[in-house]
Design a protein around this motif. Structure first.
Motif, short mmCIF file in Angstrom:
data_model
loop_
_atom_site.label_atom_id
_atom_site.label_comp_id
_atom_site.label_asym_id
_atom_site.label_seq_id
_atom_site.Cartn_x
_atom_site.Cartn_y
_atom_site.Cartn_z
N ARG A 21 20.63 45.91 46.13
CA ARG A 21 21.41 44.67 46.26
C ARG A 21 22.87 44.95 46.51
NH1 ARG A 21 21.13 41.04 41.44
NH2 ARG A 21 22.40 39.84 42.90
N ARG A 22 23.48 44.08 47.35
CA ARG A 22 24.93 44.10 47.52
C ARG A 22 25.50 43.25 46.40
NH1 ARG A 22 27.92 43.51 52.86
NH2 ARG A 22 27.14 45.27 54.00
N VAL A 23 25.99 43.85 45.34
CA VAL A 23 26.46 43.03 44.22
C VAL A 23 27.93 42.64 44.40
CG1 VAL A 23 24.72 43.82 42.60
CG2 VAL A 23 26.88 45.01 42.73
N LEU A 24 28.65 43.33 45.29
CA LEU A 24 29.96 42.85 45.75
C LEU A 24 29.93 42.93 47.26
CD1 LEU A 24 32.53 44.55 43.32
CD2 LEU A 24 31.55 42.23 43.18
N ASP A 25 30.31 41.83 47.91
CA ASP A 25 30.10 41.75 49.35
C ASP A 25 31.42 41.51 50.09
OD1 ASP A 25 28.90 41.63 51.76
OD2 ASP A 25 27.91 39.70 51.46
N ALA A 26 32.01 42.59 50.58
CA ALA A 26 33.19 42.52 51.47
C ALA A 26 34.34 41.69 50.88
CB ALA A 26 32.78 41.97 52.83
N LEU A 27 34.75 42.06 49.66
CA LEU A 27 35.86 41.33 49.02
C LEU A 27 37.20 41.84 49.54
CD1 LEU A 27 34.81 41.32 45.23
CD2 LEU A 27 33.95 39.93 47.11
N SER A 28 38.10 40.91 49.87
CA SER A 28 39.46 41.27 50.26
C SER A 28 40.44 40.42 49.45
CB SER A 28 39.69 41.03 51.76
OG SER A 28 38.87 41.90 52.51
N GLY A 38 43.23 36.26 36.58
CA GLY A 38 41.92 36.04 35.97
C GLY A 38 40.82 36.29 36.98
N LEU A 39 39.81 37.01 36.54
CA LEU A 39 38.63 37.26 37.37
C LEU A 39 37.52 36.42 36.78
CD1 LEU A 39 37.04 38.86 39.49
CD2 LEU A 39 36.88 40.73 37.84
N LEU A 40 37.24 35.29 37.43
CA LEU A 40 36.32 34.32 36.83
C LEU A 40 35.06 34.18 37.64
CD1 LEU A 40 38.61 31.34 35.75
CD2 LEU A 40 37.89 33.30 34.43
N GLY A 41 33.97 34.02 36.94
CA GLY A 41 32.70 33.78 37.63
C GLY A 41 31.59 33.76 36.61
N PRO A 42 30.47 33.15 36.97
CA PRO A 42 29.35 33.08 36.04
C PRO A 42 28.78 34.46 35.73
CG PRO A 42 28.88 31.86 38.08
CD PRO A 42 30.18 32.56 38.27
N GLY A 46 29.32 39.55 39.25
CA GLY A 46 29.86 40.83 39.72
C GLY A 46 31.19 41.23 39.10
N LYS A 47 31.60 40.51 38.05
CA LYS A 47 32.92 40.78 37.44
C LYS A 47 33.02 42.21 36.91
CE LYS A 47 32.44 37.45 34.44
NZ LYS A 47 31.07 37.02 34.80
N LEU A 207 40.86 35.00 40.75
CA LEU A 207 39.86 35.44 41.71
C LEU A 207 38.55 34.81 41.25
CD1 LEU A 207 40.75 39.27 41.71
CD2 LEU A 207 41.44 37.58 43.43
N LEU A 208 38.00 33.94 42.07
CA LEU A 208 36.75 33.26 41.69
C LEU A 208 35.57 33.94 42.38
CD1 LEU A 208 37.52 29.42 41.75
CD2 LEU A 208 37.76 31.04 39.89
N LEU A 209 34.68 34.49 41.58
CA LEU A 209 33.52 35.22 42.12
C LEU A 209 32.26 34.40 41.93
CD1 LEU A 209 33.33 38.96 40.96
CD2 LEU A 209 33.72 38.10 43.28
N ARG A 210 31.39 34.46 42.91
CA ARG A 210 30.05 33.88 42.77
C ARG A 210 29.09 34.74 43.57
NH1 ARG A 210 27.08 30.37 46.22
NH2 ARG A 210 25.34 29.43 45.12
N GLU A 211 28.07 35.23 42.89
CA GLU A 211 27.03 36.05 43.55
C GLU A 211 27.63 37.12 44.44
OE1 GLU A 211 24.26 33.38 45.40
OE2 GLU A 211 23.72 32.45 43.50
#
Ligand SMILES: Nc1ncnc2c1ncn2[C@@H]1O[C@H](COP(=O)(O)OP(=O)(O)OP(=O)(O)O)[C@@H](O)[C@H]1O
Length: 264
Positions: A21-28, A38-42, A46-47, A207-211
């Motif tokens: 799985r790509r658990v982080l996908d091309a973050l910039s 803050g690094l926020l996400g469910p 991938g936090k 930084l809002l992360l989702r999937e």
């Protein structure tokens, strides 16, 4: 190294594959120095993976990830980056103060300065009244504050904290956030993960992360304004809806019979 002047963390197309799985996908994104980001996400977004990439302990990282102007994980960053994991790393058979004394020695803080550094770190995390308790007898929240105090000992330029306020009562959470801002005002950069959206407004930048994808990187205020939301949580949901609207492969776009009961 083509680092924009001042970026404490600079990520470009940062990707992490775990298993298949790509658990982080091309973050910039960039993290500005001296800020509380803050690094926020469910859960599962991938936090922790991103935090491990920043501190250099994550395998299979591709793209660019510079920390304090050096590639993440460089040996020269070791003393410049403090990292507090989700599970407290303290010796149960030592007191809080003895734990800090030990780590101060490991960090090479000169003997003459050690006691003052330890007392300052204990004061910063509000643990002076438990300084001489065995770590094994501390509550979970107290033990995690010992871990935080250990990270503060080396006066790192970047402090990376994985869910530091989990399980803490509201007053302690408020005190810790005040401490984070005091550290930032002294010039420390803080990257703090949380899955609790109501902590978002305590951060200058989010930084809002989702999937594994970055939904947004902005200030809490800008996120609320651009989505017409009253809270960051509502803004997050609006951004999720917008992302789904642009993604025909998303479950939200399948016929209703396929999605019923499947929301998570
Ligand atoms: N070895 C692995 N193989 C495949 N996927 C994995 C592996 N390890 C972790 N994952 C997945 O990577 C994703 C990101 O995990 P990560 O721990 O970074 O999330 P998180 O946002 O920190 O979650 P939490 O808040 O629950 O700690 C999760 O969906 C997890 O299931």
């Amino acid at each position: 190294m083509n680092n924009p002047p001042g970026a404490a963390i600079r990520a470009r197309h940062l990707t992490v594959v775990r298993g298949t799985r790509r658990v982080l996908d091309a973050l910039s994104f960039d993290v500005a120095p001296g800020t509380v980001t803050g690094l926020l996400g469910p859960s599962g977004s991938g936090k922790s993976t991103l935090i491990r990439a920043v501190v250099g302990t994550q395998a299979k990282v591709t793209g660019t990830l510079d920390v304090l102007g050096r590639p993440a994980g460089s040996a020269s960053l070791r003393s410049r980056v403090g990292y507090v994991t989700q599970s407290p790393s303290v010796y149960g058979d030592l007191t809080a103060r003895q734990n800090l004394d030990y780590y101060a020695a490991v960090l090479g803080i000169p003997r003459a300065e050690r006691a003052a550094a330890v007392t300052q770190a204990l004061t910063d995390v509000d643990l002076t009244s438990h300084a001489d308790d065995l770590a094994a007898n501390l509550s979970g929240g107290q033990a995690s504050r010992v871990s935080l105090a250990v990270a503060l000992l080396g006066t790192p330029e970047l402090l990376v904290l994985d869910e530091p306020t989990v399980g803490l009562d509201p007053a302690l959470r408020r005190d810790l956030w005040n401490l984070f801002h005091r550290l930032a005002s002294r010039g420390t950069t803080l990257l703090i993960s949380s899955h609790v959206m109501d902590e978002a407004d305590r951060c200058e930048h989010l930084l809002l992360l989702r999937e594994g994808t970055l939904l947004a990187a902005d200030t809490p205020r800008a996120l609320r304004e651009t989505t017409g939301s009253d809270t960051v949580e509502e803004a997050f949901l609006a951004l999720v809806d917008a992302a789904r609207a642009g993604d025909p492969g998303d479950p939200a776009h399948r016929p209703a019979t396929h999605t019923e009961g499947g929301a998570s």
